[in-house]
Design a protein around this motif. Structure first.
Motif, PDB file in Angstrom:
ATOM      1  N   CYS A   1       5.023  11.659  -6.193  1.00 62.01           N
ATOM      2  CA  CYS A   1       5.100  12.555  -5.032  1.00 62.01           C
ATOM      3  C   CYS A   1       4.004  12.259  -4.018  1.00 62.01           C
ATOM      4  CB  CYS A   1       4.997  14.020  -5.482  1.00 62.01           C
ATOM      5  SG  CYS A   1       6.440  14.583  -6.409  1.00 62.01           S
TER       6      CYS A   1
ATOM      7  N   VAL B   1       5.088   8.370  -2.458  1.00 61.22           N
ATOM      8  CA  VAL B   1       6.426   7.960  -2.083  1.00 61.22           C
ATOM      9  C   VAL B   1       6.568   7.861  -0.563  1.00 61.22           C
ATOM     10  CG1 VAL B   1       7.385  10.300  -2.052  1.00 61.22           C
ATOM     11  CG2 VAL B   1       8.887   8.353  -2.516  1.00 61.22           C
ATOM     12  N   HIS B   2       5.863   8.700   0.195  1.00 60.30           N
ATOM     13  CA  HIS B   2       5.977   8.651   1.654  1.00 60.30           C
ATOM     14  C   HIS B   2       5.419   7.317   2.194  1.00 60.30           C
ATOM     15  CE1 HIS B   2       1.842   9.987   1.017  1.00 60.30           C
ATOM     16  NE2 HIS B   2       1.570   9.499   2.223  1.00 60.30           N
ATOM     17  N   ALA B   3       4.397   6.778   1.513  1.00 61.69           N
ATOM     18  CA  ALA B   3       3.830   5.513   1.959  1.00 61.69           C
ATOM     19  C   ALA B   3       4.833   4.379   1.778  1.00 61.69           C
ATOM     20  CB  ALA B   3       2.540   5.224   1.194  1.00 61.69           C
TER      21      ALA B   3
ATOM     22  N   ARG C   1       8.084   4.645   1.889  1.00 58.27           N
ATOM     23  CA  ARG C   1       9.104   4.757   2.913  1.00 58.27           C
ATOM     24  C   ARG C   1       8.574   4.300   4.278  1.00 58.27           C
ATOM     25  NH1 ARG C   1      12.564  10.312   1.837  1.00 58.27           N
ATOM     26  NH2 ARG C   1      13.364   9.716  -0.219  1.00 58.27           N
TER      27      ARG C   1
END
Length: 433
Positions: free
Chosen positions: A426, A429-431, A433
């Protein structure tokens, strides 16, 4: 039946009717220029023309009013119901229980008017005269306002616009009065006149053929309708004030004492309602905490100046579960109505608590703010349950999963390494994307 996991799944697909409407109204009727002792003296001397302001004059007005009420009841064959005095072991008789048979009979007969008069003893703020005589042989009185147990008349009416309602008038000077009516009952009668097809819910609507038109009717309800109700019946029933008094400005004006503003969501399948509402209650037992109250009411909290404690109350009258919480003198109730509708009801007992003046002309502003409270409460509850993991997602996570012939292992909830892995994913994961 497919199980329902949270509030969002219910509200997005299983609500047949969503209606915001004013519910019960309980209003003060007072005479603005009879609120202090000097105004009483002016009323008795300058207006009525007596040389000395004596309490005997007020007694005569009260006695005349009582005689006129009895004569009015006898002339129109209206029953006068006397309630028993309460004692320490028994609660007051419910007035509506005594009047309901008369209201129902008038409904069956299609007869509008005063259906019953209830007499009771209640505490009210009235003027008393204190004798202030410096020497024998002289008479001088001082008028002071104090709370006393005095006689009251409840005029229960069946109104063509509002249905059941009442006007309560005190028999002691300055004759404070109260008005009770119901916005839902008003909306039902307007919808019937407009030819809108609907079915009734107790104090509400269960279904409607044209929800948008019905909501438009509810939005139209305002101060003019309430004032018309009051004017219509004070012109019929006896009052302590004469036509001469009224022309001189000695008559009642209306202010808001208690206003209930509701939002009702009727489910398309009543079987879902009970489990859904009990789940909603269990997930929101902390809604009365300070930060939640602040968010729902949109008002600042000033610590000790907020009279009511911040708390949530969950209780069970009969077979129904209810939940409410308080903010100063007001509260929000949330309950399941007739097992098929979610009712959110904001009850404003002191308009000043939400920054609104109490005069009747400010009713639209109060209703707008109370509707905002109802909407924000539902929004917060939806956001809280929106974080819940749906049953399908939970199955995918904690059971082995096959995708395009590739079988993966399960992440067992409760396993420290599995939870640590999920948490780290969590974070990063944004990195990716």
């Amino acid at each position: 039946m497919t199980s329902v996991t949270n509030i969002n799944q219910v509200l997005e697909g299983h609500v047949g009717l969503d209606l915001a409407c004013i519910d019960r109204l309980y209003l003060n009727a007072y005479v603005p220029n009879l609120q202090v002792a000097g105004q009483v003296v002016t009323f008795l001397t300058a207006h009525l023309g007596f040389p000395m302001p004596s309490p005997t004059l007020l007694e005569k007005i009260g006695n005349r009013f009582r005689r006129e009420v009895k004569a009015f009841a006898a002339e129109n064959d209206i029953p006068i119901l006397q309630l028993k005095k309460p004692d320490r072991t028994r609660f007051d008789d419910r007035k509506l229980d005594h009047v309901r048979p008369h209201l129902e009979q008038a409904e069956r007969d299609g007869r509008f008017g005063v259906v019953a008069i209830v007499t009771a003893q209640e505490f009210q703020w009235v003027f008393s005269a204190k004798k202030r005589t410096p020497r024998p042989g002289m008479a001088r009185f001082e008028f002071v306002k104090e709370e006393r147990r005095v006689g009251m008349y409840y005029f229960y009416v069946l109104d063509p616009e509002f249905g059941p309602g009442f006007i309560k008038i005190c028999t002691y000077f300055p004759y404070p009065a109260k008005v009770w009516c119901n916005g839902h009952e008003w909306a039902k009668r307007q919808a019937a006149r407009a030819g809108i097809d609907f079915s009734e819910l107790a104090n509400g609507f269960a279904s409607c053929g044209d929800p948008a038109a019905l909501q438009s009717i509810c939005d139209r309800f305002g101060p003019a309708d309430v004032q018309a109700f009051f004017d219509r019946w004070t012109a019929v029933i006896p009052t302590p004030f004469t036509d001469v008094d009224k022309e001189a400005g000695y008559f009642w004006e209306i202010s808001m004492r208690q206003v209930e503003v509701s939002r009702t969501l009727v489910f398309d399948d009543p079987r879902r309602a009970r489990l859904f509402f009990e789940s909603l209650v269990s997930d929101n037992v902390g809604v009365g905490r300070p930060h939640e109250v602040h968010a729902v009411f949109g008002r600042s909290r000033r610590g000790p100046t907020t009279k009511q404690p911040f708390s949530t109350r969950i209780f069970n009258p009969g077979t129904e579960v209810r939940m409410d919480f308080r903010y100063k003198n007001s509260r929000v109730k949330q309950y399941l109505k007739e097992g098929r509708a979610l009712r959110i009801e904001t009850v404003i007992n002191k308009p000043k608590d939400i920054g609104v003046l109490a005069r009747l002309e400010h009713l639209p502003e109060l209703v707008e703010r109370a509707r905002g409270v109802n909407d924000r409460l539902l929004m917060i509850e939806r956001a809280g349950q929106g974080c819940a993991i749906g049953s399908a997602l939970f199955e995918r996570i904690h059971q082995p999963y096959a995708c395009e012939g590739q079988r993966t292992g399960a992440l067992r909830f409760g396993d420290q390494r599995a939870m640590a892995l999920a948490g780290s994913l969590c974070l990063v994961v944004h990195a990716v994307r």
